[in-house]
Design a protein around this motif. Sequence first.
Motif, PDB file in Angstrom:
ATOM      1  N   MET A  16       0.848  -1.186   0.000  1.00  0.00           N
ATOM      2  CA  MET A  16       0.000   0.000   0.000  1.00  0.00           C
ATOM      3  C   MET A  16       0.881   1.232   0.000  1.00  0.00           C
ATOM      4  SD  MET A  16      -1.397   0.026   3.942  1.00  0.00           S
ATOM      5  CE  MET A  16      -1.763  -1.715   3.960  1.00  0.00           C
ATOM      6  N   ALA A  17       0.352   2.308  -0.550  1.00  0.00           N
ATOM      7  CA  ALA A  17       1.047   3.590  -0.492  1.00  0.00           C
ATOM      8  C   ALA A  17       1.052   4.062   0.954  1.00  0.00           C
ATOM      9  CB  ALA A  17       0.344   4.600  -1.389  1.00  0.00           C
ATOM     10  N   SER A  18       2.043   4.855   1.309  1.00  0.00           N
ATOM     11  CA  SER A  18       2.139   5.330   2.695  1.00  0.00           C
ATOM     12  C   SER A  18       0.917   6.157   3.088  1.00  0.00           C
ATOM     13  CB  SER A  18       3.433   6.120   2.912  1.00  0.00           C
ATOM     14  OG  SER A  18       3.532   7.172   1.994  1.00  0.00           O
ATOM     15  N   GLU A  19       0.319   6.868   2.108  1.00  0.00           N
ATOM     16  CA  GLU A  19      -0.897   7.635   2.400  1.00  0.00           C
ATOM     17  C   GLU A  19      -2.042   6.699   2.789  1.00  0.00           C
ATOM     18  OE1 GLU A  19       0.656   7.874  -0.678  1.00  0.00           O
ATOM     19  OE2 GLU A  19       1.809   9.673  -0.260  1.00  0.00           O
ATOM     20  N   ALA A  20      -2.124   5.561   2.128  1.00  0.00           N
ATOM     21  CA  ALA A  20      -3.167   4.584   2.438  1.00  0.00           C
ATOM     22  C   ALA A  20      -2.959   4.008   3.835  1.00  0.00           C
ATOM     23  CB  ALA A  20      -3.191   3.470   1.402  1.00  0.00           C
ATOM     24  N   ARG A  26      -5.695   5.990  10.829  1.00  0.00           N
ATOM     25  CA  ARG A  26      -6.688   6.938  11.357  1.00  0.00           C
ATOM     26  C   ARG A  26      -8.029   6.250  11.588  1.00  0.00           C
ATOM     27  NH1 ARG A  26      -4.192  10.285   7.604  1.00  0.00           N
ATOM     28  NH2 ARG A  26      -5.831   9.931   6.058  1.00  0.00           N
ATOM     29  N   GLU A  27      -8.436   5.410  10.634  1.00  0.00           N
ATOM     30  CA  GLU A  27      -9.703   4.689  10.793  1.00  0.00           C
ATOM     31  C   GLU A  27      -9.646   3.756  12.005  1.00  0.00           C
ATOM     32  OE1 GLU A  27     -12.697   1.662   8.369  1.00  0.00           O
ATOM     33  OE2 GLU A  27     -10.935   2.465   7.339  1.00  0.00           O
ATOM     34  N   ARG A  28      -8.528   3.055  12.168  1.00  0.00           N
ATOM     35  CA  ARG A  28      -8.355   2.182  13.339  1.00  0.00           C
ATOM     36  C   ARG A  28      -8.424   2.977  14.628  1.00  0.00           C
ATOM     37  NH1 ARG A  28      -2.511   0.796  14.337  1.00  0.00           N
ATOM     38  NH2 ARG A  28      -2.701   3.001  14.849  1.00  0.00           N
ATOM     39  N   ASP A  29      -7.731   4.110  14.675  1.00  0.00           N
ATOM     40  CA  ASP A  29      -7.708   4.944  15.877  1.00  0.00           C
ATOM     41  C   ASP A  29      -9.105   5.433  16.241  1.00  0.00           C
ATOM     42  OD1 ASP A  29      -4.983   4.529  15.919  1.00  0.00           O
ATOM     43  OD2 ASP A  29      -4.481   6.535  15.164  1.00  0.00           O
ATOM     44  N   GLN A  30      -9.890   5.814  15.228  1.00  0.00           N
ATOM     45  CA  GLN A  30     -11.257   6.262  15.480  1.00  0.00           C
ATOM     46  C   GLN A  30     -12.108   5.134  16.054  1.00  0.00           C
ATOM     47  OE1 GLN A  30     -12.355   7.772  11.628  1.00  0.00           O
ATOM     48  NE2 GLN A  30     -11.732   9.848  12.128  1.00  0.00           N
ATOM     49  N   ALA A  41     -20.092  -5.594  13.108  1.00  0.00           N
ATOM     50  CA  ALA A  41     -19.424  -5.206  11.859  1.00  0.00           C
ATOM     51  C   ALA A  41     -18.203  -4.320  12.140  1.00  0.00           C
ATOM     52  CB  ALA A  41     -20.399  -4.482  10.938  1.00  0.00           C
ATOM     53  N   GLN A  42     -18.323  -3.438  13.119  1.00  0.00           N
ATOM     54  CA  GLN A  42     -17.192  -2.571  13.460  1.00  0.00           C
ATOM     55  C   GLN A  42     -16.047  -3.377  14.073  1.00  0.00           C
ATOM     56  OE1 GLN A  42     -19.515   0.161  15.850  1.00  0.00           O
ATOM     57  NE2 GLN A  42     -19.108   1.826  14.400  1.00  0.00           N
ATOM     58  N   LEU A  43     -16.387  -4.364  14.894  1.00  0.00           N
ATOM     59  CA  LEU A  43     -15.342  -5.212  15.469  1.00  0.00           C
ATOM     60  C   LEU A  43     -14.610  -5.998  14.385  1.00  0.00           C
ATOM     61  CD1 LEU A  43     -17.125  -6.540  18.679  1.00  0.00           C
ATOM     62  CD2 LEU A  43     -15.182  -4.964  18.566  1.00  0.00           C
ATOM     63  N   VAL A  44     -15.359  -6.521  13.442  1.00  0.00           N
ATOM     64  CA  VAL A  44     -14.744  -7.257  12.327  1.00  0.00           C
ATOM     65  C   VAL A  44     -13.837  -6.307  11.539  1.00  0.00           C
ATOM     66  CG1 VAL A  44     -15.231  -8.411  10.128  1.00  0.00           C
ATOM     67  CG2 VAL A  44     -16.544  -8.998  12.173  1.00  0.00           C
ATOM     68  N   ARG A  45     -14.315  -5.098  11.262  1.00  0.00           N
ATOM     69  CA  ARG A  45     -13.520  -4.113  10.532  1.00  0.00           C
ATOM     70  C   ARG A  45     -12.263  -3.755  11.307  1.00  0.00           C
ATOM     71  NH1 ARG A  45     -11.602  -2.309   5.887  1.00  0.00           N
ATOM     72  NH2 ARG A  45     -11.141  -0.095   5.960  1.00  0.00           N
ATOM     73  N   LEU A  46     -12.376  -3.584  12.610  1.00  0.00           N
ATOM     74  CA  LEU A  46     -11.225  -3.246  13.429  1.00  0.00           C
ATOM     75  C   LEU A  46     -10.167  -4.344  13.374  1.00  0.00           C
ATOM     76  CD1 LEU A  46      -9.848  -1.310  15.382  1.00  0.00           C
ATOM     77  CD2 LEU A  46     -11.182  -2.343  17.238  1.00  0.00           C
ATOM     78  N   LEU A  47     -10.586  -5.586  13.480  1.00  0.00           N
ATOM     79  CA  LEU A  47      -9.639  -6.699  13.376  1.00  0.00           C
ATOM     80  C   LEU A  47      -8.966  -6.725  12.006  1.00  0.00           C
ATOM     81  CD1 LEU A  47     -11.624  -9.518  15.212  1.00  0.00           C
ATOM     82  CD2 LEU A  47      -9.611  -8.276  16.039  1.00  0.00           C
ATOM     83  N   HIS A  48      -9.748  -6.483  10.953  1.00  0.00           N
ATOM     84  CA  HIS A  48      -9.202  -6.451   9.600  1.00  0.00           C
ATOM     85  C   HIS A  48      -8.189  -5.312   9.449  1.00  0.00           C
ATOM     86  CE1 HIS A  48      -9.044  -7.242   5.339  1.00  0.00           C
ATOM     87  NE2 HIS A  48      -9.383  -5.987   5.071  1.00  0.00           N
ATOM     88  N   LEU A  49      -8.529  -4.134   9.976  1.00  0.00           N
ATOM     89  CA  LEU A  49      -7.608  -3.000   9.905  1.00  0.00           C
ATOM     90  C   LEU A  49      -6.300  -3.305  10.622  1.00  0.00           C
ATOM     91  CD1 LEU A  49     -10.074  -0.065  10.588  1.00  0.00           C
ATOM     92  CD2 LEU A  49      -8.826  -0.486   8.457  1.00  0.00           C
TER      93      LEU A  49
END
Length: 141
Positions: A16-20, A26-30, A41-49
Amino acid sequence: MTRSTTSDAGHGTVWMASEALRALERERDQLEATPREHTQAQLVRLLHLRKLIQNADTAERADDGLVEAGMTVGLHFDDGTTDTFVLGERDILRGERVVSLGSPLGSAVDGHRVGETIAFTTPAGAERTARIVAAVPHQPE
């Protein structure tokens, strides 16, 4: 030769690009800032992130004609049509034409060079042949 590879399942390193990477962090931190309010769904997304961030590879790709994750690839198909896409992880390269390494086309082009011909079977069962006409490091817009 060592190359970074991944699949949609998220195994191995993920280019991934460093910007990505910063956007994913940032999404993980939020999500982590409000742990008591998570939906399933948010927990699944957090684990994926977390997995994507842990396996991130932000190294610049060499402009040497080798097709690998992080390259913009151009193909000329045997029927005269053309296609251009980024080889990488769909979840990271949102808004761009992305072909994943785990797809039939992605696995067919991975590791080949400009000028080589590849063959693959589409998910619908059609046999396709294409010549690789370009493989350059992806430049995020």
